[in-house]
Design an enzyme around this catalytic site. Structure first.
Site, PDB file in Angstrom:
ATOM      1  N   GLY A 247       7.360  -1.446   6.367  1.00 27.31           N
ATOM      2  CA  GLY A 247       8.772  -1.806   6.261  1.00 27.31           C
ATOM      3  C   GLY A 247       9.704  -0.890   7.017  1.00 27.31           C
ATOM      4  O   GLY A 247       9.351   0.221   7.398  1.00 27.31           O
ATOM      5  N   GLU A 248      10.895  -1.420   7.255  1.00 32.22           N
ATOM      6  CA  GLU A 248      11.956  -0.652   7.915  1.00 32.22           C
ATOM      7  C   GLU A 248      13.017  -0.357   6.850  1.00 32.22           C
ATOM      8  O   GLU A 248      13.741  -1.269   6.422  1.00 32.22           O
ATOM      9  CB  GLU A 248      12.519  -1.472   9.092  1.00 32.22           C
ATOM     10  CG  GLU A 248      13.835  -0.977   9.663  1.00 32.22           C
ATOM     11  CD  GLU A 248      13.872   0.507  10.009  1.00 32.22           C
ATOM     12  OE1 GLU A 248      12.939   1.008  10.642  1.00 32.22           O
ATOM     13  OE2 GLU A 248      14.843   1.179   9.602  1.00 32.22           O
TER      14      GLU A 248
ATOM     15  N   CYS B 230       2.056  -0.957  15.579  1.00 30.93           N
ATOM     16  CA  CYS B 230       2.075  -0.829  14.120  1.00 30.93           C
ATOM     17  C   CYS B 230       1.447  -2.037  13.422  1.00 30.93           C
ATOM     18  O   CYS B 230       1.813  -3.182  13.683  1.00 30.93           O
ATOM     19  CB  CYS B 230       3.510  -0.657  13.647  1.00 30.93           C
ATOM     20  SG  CYS B 230       3.629  -0.420  11.867  1.00 30.93           S
TER      21      CYS B 230
ATOM     22  N   ASN C  49      -2.428   5.944  16.444  1.00 31.05           N
ATOM     23  CA  ASN C  49      -3.637   5.453  15.780  1.00 31.05           C
ATOM     24  C   ASN C  49      -3.927   4.061  16.312  1.00 31.05           C
ATOM     25  O   ASN C  49      -3.071   3.185  16.236  1.00 31.05           O
ATOM     26  CB  ASN C  49      -3.421   5.401  14.265  1.00 31.05           C
ATOM     27  CG  ASN C  49      -3.145   6.770  13.702  1.00 31.05           C
ATOM     28  OD1 ASN C  49      -3.909   7.701  13.916  1.00 31.05           O
ATOM     29  ND2 ASN C  49      -2.033   6.902  13.004  1.00 31.05           N
TER      30      ASN C  49
ATOM     31  N   SER D 120      12.481   7.326   7.440  1.00 32.20           N
ATOM     32  CA  SER D 120      12.155   7.114   8.853  1.00 32.20           C
ATOM     33  C   SER D 120      12.633   5.732   9.291  1.00 32.20           C
ATOM     34  O   SER D 120      12.380   4.736   8.625  1.00 32.20           O
ATOM     35  CB  SER D 120      10.636   7.225   9.021  1.00 32.20           C
ATOM     36  OG  SER D 120      10.266   6.988  10.354  1.00 32.20           O
TER      37      SER D 120
ATOM     38  N   CYS E  61      -0.686   6.590   9.956  1.00 32.61           N
ATOM     39  CA  CYS E  61       0.521   5.863  10.369  1.00 32.61           C
ATOM     40  C   CYS E  61       0.208   4.556  11.060  1.00 32.61           C
ATOM     41  O   CYS E  61      -0.603   4.511  11.970  1.00 32.61           O
ATOM     42  CB  CYS E  61       1.331   6.671  11.364  1.00 32.61           C
ATOM     43  SG  CYS E  61       1.720   8.282  10.809  1.00 32.61           S
TER      44      CYS E  61
ATOM     45  N   SER F 124      12.146   7.000  14.868  1.00 34.95           N
ATOM     46  CA  SER F 124      10.971   6.626  15.663  1.00 34.95           C
ATOM     47  C   SER F 124      11.443   6.296  17.066  1.00 34.95           C
ATOM     48  O   SER F 124      11.905   5.194  17.331  1.00 34.95           O
ATOM     49  CB  SER F 124      10.289   5.409  15.040  1.00 34.95           C
ATOM     50  OG  SER F 124       9.877   5.723  13.739  1.00 34.95           O
ATOM     51  N   LEU F 125      11.330   7.262  17.961  1.00 33.86           N
ATOM     52  CA  LEU F 125      11.855   7.087  19.313  1.00 33.86           C
ATOM     53  C   LEU F 125      10.760   6.544  20.241  1.00 33.86           C
ATOM     54  O   LEU F 125      10.919   5.512  20.865  1.00 33.86           O
ATOM     55  CB  LEU F 125      12.405   8.433  19.805  1.00 33.86           C
ATOM     56  CG  LEU F 125      13.348   8.376  20.993  1.00 33.86           C
ATOM     57  CD1 LEU F 125      14.566   7.510  20.704  1.00 33.86           C
ATOM     58  CD2 LEU F 125      13.790   9.784  21.394  1.00 33.86           C
ATOM     59  N   HIS F 126       9.669   7.272  20.325  1.00 28.43           N
ATOM     60  CA  HIS F 126       8.456   6.828  21.028  1.00 28.43           C
ATOM     61  C   HIS F 126       8.595   6.587  22.534  1.00 28.43           C
ATOM     62  O   HIS F 126       7.650   6.101  23.166  1.00 28.43           O
ATOM     63  CB  HIS F 126       7.871   5.560  20.383  1.00 28.43           C
ATOM     64  CG  HIS F 126       7.564   5.706  18.923  1.00 28.43           C
ATOM     65  ND1 HIS F 126       7.071   6.855  18.357  1.00 28.43           N
ATOM     66  CD2 HIS F 126       7.700   4.822  17.886  1.00 28.43           C
ATOM     67  CE1 HIS F 126       6.902   6.674  17.068  1.00 28.43           C
ATOM     68  NE2 HIS F 126       7.283   5.468  16.744  1.00 28.43           N
TER      69      HIS F 126
ATOM     70  N   GLU G 195       0.839  -1.192   0.000  1.00 31.29           N
ATOM     71  CA  GLU G 195       0.000   0.000   0.000  1.00 31.29           C
ATOM     72  C   GLU G 195       0.870   1.237   0.000  1.00 31.29           C
ATOM     73  O   GLU G 195       1.969   1.226   0.542  1.00 31.29           O
ATOM     74  CB  GLU G 195      -0.857   0.021   1.261  1.00 31.29           C
ATOM     75  CG  GLU G 195      -1.903  -1.064   1.253  1.00 31.29           C
ATOM     76  CD  GLU G 195      -2.716  -1.084   2.531  1.00 31.29           C
ATOM     77  OE1 GLU G 195      -3.926  -1.224   2.446  1.00 31.29           O
ATOM     78  OE2 GLU G 195      -2.123  -0.949   3.606  1.00 31.29           O
TER      79      GLU G 195
HETATM   80  N1  SAH Z   1       9.960   1.422  10.041  1.00 29.46           N
HETATM   81  C1  SAH Z   1      10.107   2.828   9.958  1.00 29.46           C
HETATM   82  C2  SAH Z   1       9.121   3.522   9.041  1.00 29.46           C
HETATM   83  C3  SAH Z   1       7.690   3.087   9.046  1.00 29.46           C
HETATM   84  S1  SAH Z   1       6.611   3.652  10.287  1.00 29.46           S
HETATM   85  C4  SAH Z   1      10.089   3.442  11.338  1.00 29.46           C
HETATM   86  O1  SAH Z   1       9.936   2.717  12.306  1.00 29.46           O
HETATM   87  O2  SAH Z   1      10.312   4.648  11.468  1.00 29.46           O
HETATM   88  C5  SAH Z   1       6.411   5.365  10.139  1.00 29.46           C
HETATM   89  C6  SAH Z   1       6.072   6.003  11.477  1.00 29.46           C
HETATM   90  O3  SAH Z   1       4.746   5.677  11.911  1.00 29.46           O
HETATM   91  C7  SAH Z   1       7.005   5.541  12.565  1.00 29.46           C
HETATM   92  O4  SAH Z   1       7.370   6.608  13.387  1.00 29.46           O
HETATM   93  C8  SAH Z   1       6.125   4.575  13.313  1.00 29.46           C
HETATM   94  O5  SAH Z   1       6.606   4.324  14.598  1.00 29.46           O
HETATM   95  C9  SAH Z   1       4.803   5.284  13.269  1.00 29.46           C
HETATM   96  N2  SAH Z   1       3.673   4.442  13.605  1.00 29.46           N
HETATM   97  C10 SAH Z   1       3.526   3.126  13.401  1.00 29.46           C
HETATM   98  N3  SAH Z   1       2.349   2.706  13.883  1.00 29.46           N
HETATM   99  C11 SAH Z   1       1.718   3.767  14.377  1.00 29.46           C
HETATM  100  C12 SAH Z   1       0.450   3.968  14.999  1.00 29.46           C
HETATM  101  N4  SAH Z   1      -0.407   2.963  15.184  1.00 29.46           N
HETATM  102  N5  SAH Z   1       0.147   5.219  15.378  1.00 29.46           N
HETATM  103  C13 SAH Z   1       0.999   6.237  15.172  1.00 29.46           C
HETATM  104  N6  SAH Z   1       2.190   6.111  14.593  1.00 29.46           N
HETATM  105  C14 SAH Z   1       2.555   4.890  14.217  1.00 29.46           C
END
Ligand code: SAH
Length: 348
Positions: free
Chosen positions: A157-158, A117, A288, A189, A331, A212-214, A90
């Protein structure tokens, strides 16, 4: 058969040479392709014999459109594409005043396993090739009938788990002989693969790097991101500082806010300490929700309190605009799986 989109111009020239063709034919063929002519037989400045030779060696790997979803909230579109081998991916096109932006996938599935994710459910199927990444942009441009000027590698994907293909892709996207999209209009990213961040830094590209630190502590990060068991936040921050030193580019830190996990002002204080003095910016993403887990979106109050703390500590902060929530295109909602024969979009 080779997907001709997997070749850069130098490789295509080489192919011409070793097949007793003039090198300049490579540029002609590539011009046609990037202009949207996807049949060798329509390349009318190429001799018939050469066209036939191309035809028997290459295919032009443009994906097939399987399904299209358009958001009712804004004009965000999600496309479900079928690759040559039947795998589905997608990508999402977002229309902004300043131009069209596309979020592309870099792998079919993902093996990073982040809990929030959806792309990672079912694991990694395979890497996308350079051409399969390029053709998402080409096909989407064709479908919307407009140029796409911004690219983010934030779909399934990463990217740093498919490093070589992604780097070659960046080169062709950027090239005048390719899609001619400026490096500064591309964002990559990563969930923070330390060696690759450093390798990427050494390439000294102008592409924006997003991490993507989170979480602000390893303990909290481990709760939602398995990769946190491999690399500590300290190691990631070190690699980011190395990147900033090398490139002088500002890093974006993505931080998905989850209720009762990482959204308190104490978390924001810790994050501020971590990022103090760094050339960076924080992008807050209200998580999300996906149906496979219990993670809940942080409240609007928590989000704005979090932002206030960061800003009080002089850290530039933005809250990500949510695009396409109603079509599961926001996302983390990209789905590899699409139930064959059943056009229901599995979502929240
Ligand atoms: N694998 C890469 C790129 C794909 S994800 C990465 O980890 O950065 C792109 C962004 O969306 C990342 O910051 C990821 O952590 C975030 N993401 C994934 N699932 C999400 C969700 N359910 N809600 C909000 N952000 C999310």
């Amino acid at each position: 058969m080779t997907n001709i989109l997997d070749l850069n111009l130098a490789e295509l020239k080489q192919w011409m040479k070793s097949n007793s063709e003039s090198e300049f034919r490579a540029k002609q063929v590539s011009d046609w392709i990037y202009k949207g002519i996807w049949k060798f037989e329509n390349m009318n400045n190429i001799p018939q014999a050469t066209r036939e030779k191309l035809q028997s060696n290459f295919y032009i790997g443009i994906p097939e459109l399987v399904e299209e979803y358009t958001s009712k909230i804004n004009d965000t579109r999600k496309y479900l594409f079928a690759l040559n081998d039947g795998n589905l991916i997608e990508c999402v096109v977002m229309k902004y005043k300043h131009g069209n932006s596309i979020c592309i996938s870099t792998q079919v599935g993902c093996r990073m396993g982040c809990k929030f994710c959806a792309s990672t459910i079912g694991g990694l199927i395979r890497n996308l090739t350079t051409g399969e990444m390029l053709s998402q942009i080409m096909k989407a441009q064709h479908l919307i009938g407009e140029r796409i000027s911004n690219v983010v590698l934030m779909g399934s994907g990463e990217p740093f788990d498919n490093f070589e293909n992604v780097i070659k892709f960046l080169d062709i996207v950027n090239s005048e002989n390719g899609l001619n999209i400026g490096q500064r209009h591309i964002t990559i990213s990563t969930c923070g693969i330390v060696e690759k961040i450093k390798e990427f830094a050494d390439m000294d590209m102008q592409t924006t790097l997003a991490i993507s630190l989170h979480a602000a502590t390893d303990e909290i990060r481990m709760r939602s991101m398995p990769i946190a068991n491999k690399y500590s936040i300290a190691e990631i921050i070190d690699a980011c500082k190395y990147y900033i030193n090398k490139t002088n580019r500002r890093i974006t830190f993505e931080y998905a806010l989850v209720a009762d996990l990482n959204d308190t002002t104490r978390d924001a204080e810790k994050l501020s300490v971590l990022l103090e003095g760094m050339l960076c910016h924080v992008n807050l993403i209200p998580v999300n929700e996906i149906k496979e887990n219990e993670l809940k979106r942080a409240s609007n109050d928590a989000i704005s309190r979090f932002k206030d703390v960061l800003e009080a500590n002089n850290i530039q902060t933005t809250i990500r605009r949510e695009m396409g929530l109603d079509i599961n295109a926001a996302c983390g909602q990209l789905r590899r799986s699409y139930i064959k024969g059943n056009k229901v979009n599995e979502g929240v």
